[in-house]
Design an enzyme around this catalytic site. Structure first.
Site, PDB file in Angstrom:
ATOM      1  CG  ASP A  84      -7.900   9.371  -0.617  1.00 39.74           C
ATOM      2  OD1 ASP A  84      -7.433  10.144   0.336  1.00 39.74           O
ATOM      3  OD2 ASP A  84      -7.724   9.689  -1.714  1.00 39.74           O
ATOM      4  CG  HIS A 119      -4.693   8.682   4.258  1.00 39.76           C
ATOM      5  ND1 HIS A 119      -5.909   9.248   4.460  1.00 39.76           N
ATOM      6  CD2 HIS A 119      -4.577   8.513   2.670  1.00 39.76           C
ATOM      7  CE1 HIS A 119      -6.478   9.214   3.406  1.00 39.76           C
ATOM      8  NE2 HIS A 119      -5.821   8.998   2.326  1.00 39.76           N
TER       9      HIS A 119
END
Length: 330
Positions: free
Chosen positions: A106, A307
């Site tokens: 991320d 994610h």
């Protein structure tokens, strides 16, 4: 005396430009620095630390500036990317190492990539999880993200929503645990909203980000105890340090203007989930890897994964990382 790879993780504080960086290390061997994203902590790498240690590496997961037990400067511009790169370098030097492999997820992927770009003397290889490398340059970020809301500004992209100091904090901090649970669920492969549902990356005009989060079920990778760890950290520190990363994107754009279009030439790796908006929206960046990441060994797209790749698919992620590390030049 037990081999370092068989002992548990060790917590340390090391000096850094902002004051201190908290890190957790396990194992011995070549240094692998693990950098988390938003809204997470070193704990996001809890499944990688023992696996990397067992494979013969000194695995070190840090709390990024503004998170956990690391320093939280008051000034918003203290969270610009060049400052976070300085922290990465300071950790390597504080640990007495001359070089490291840096792996990020991320925002941590962007920190890792920029660290490799600006300090190739220290970072000999770079692994990126979930967020592909995009070279510096392009349109001004605030303008690009503002345009994502569409005509009439009926909804607002979450990055734009995070820009105003105090605005997102007012939504999150009255119920940190509940907000985090919803945010993690919204981006997880097994709990994200179905196709056609309102996109949780956007805020309806006058609404809150959490209005579009799933409710009532944790992702399979997140136990109540895990959520307690994350919530406990943010209940103690608040969210401003974490959110200040988003509030520096225009500063980063200006700071890195001299590196417009720059490729990362070190050995590199990318892994992401097929259900993650970071990989689908940025598919052009993945397609450009032959130019932007000429040292890329492989791109791994994990089917059905969202994610939080190293937490959703820890065994696959560990195998991808250890196989890649084993093939790197000494």
């Amino acid at each position: 005396m037990p081999h370092p790879s068989t002992t548990g993780p060790v917590h340390r504080l090391v000096p850094a430009p902002a004051g201190r960086i908290h890190l957790v290390e396990q194992g011995s061997g070549p240094l692998v620095l693990l950098v988390h994203g938003f809204p997470e902590s070193w704990y996001s790498w809890r499944r990688q630390l023992p696996a990397l240690a067992a494979a013969g590496y000194r695995a070190v997961a840090l709390d990024v500036r503004g998170y956990g037990r690391s320093s939280r400067p008051a000034a918003a511009d203290a969270y610009r990317m060049v400052e976070l790169v300085a922290d990465s370098a300071a950790v390597v030097e504080a640990l007495g190492e001359r070089s490291a492999v840096i792996v990020g997820h991320d925002w941590g992927a962007t920190i890792a990539a920029t660290s490799a770009l600006l300090r190739p003397d220290l970072f000999r290889a770079v692994g990126l999880l979930s967020v592909p490398y995009t070279p510096p340059g392009g349109p001004k970020p605030s303008e690009a993200f503002a345009a994502l809301g569409g005509p009439g500004a009926e909804q607002e992209f979450y990055v734009s929503y995070f820009q105003e100091p105090g605005r997102a904090e007012a939504e999150i901090e009255p119920d940190v645990r509940g907000w985090l649970a919803g945010f993690y669920a919204a981006l997880s492969g097994d709990t994200m909203p179905p196709p056609g549902a309102p996109d949780p990356h956007f805020v309806t005009a006058g609404g809150r980000l959490r209005d579009r989060f799933p409710a009532g079920r944790l992702p399979s990778w997140l136990t109540e105890e895990d959520l307690d760890v994350y919530a406990g950290e943010f209940e103690r520190t608040g969210l401003t340090g974490a959110l200040n990363r988003y509030r520096n994107m225009d500063r980063d754009w200006a700071d890195l203007a001299g590196h417009h279009g720059a490729a990362l030439t070190q050995p590199s790796l990318f892994a992401g989930g097929t259900l993650d908006a970071s990989t689908t929206w940025l598919s052009d960046a993945i397609d450009a890897f032959p130019v932007t990441l000429p040292g890329l060994s492989a791109t791994h797209l994990l089917d059905g994964c969202g994610h939080w790749i190293q937490q959703e698919r820890p065994e696959e992620t560990n195998r991808i990382l250890t196989d890649w590390l084993a093939d790197l030049p000494a």
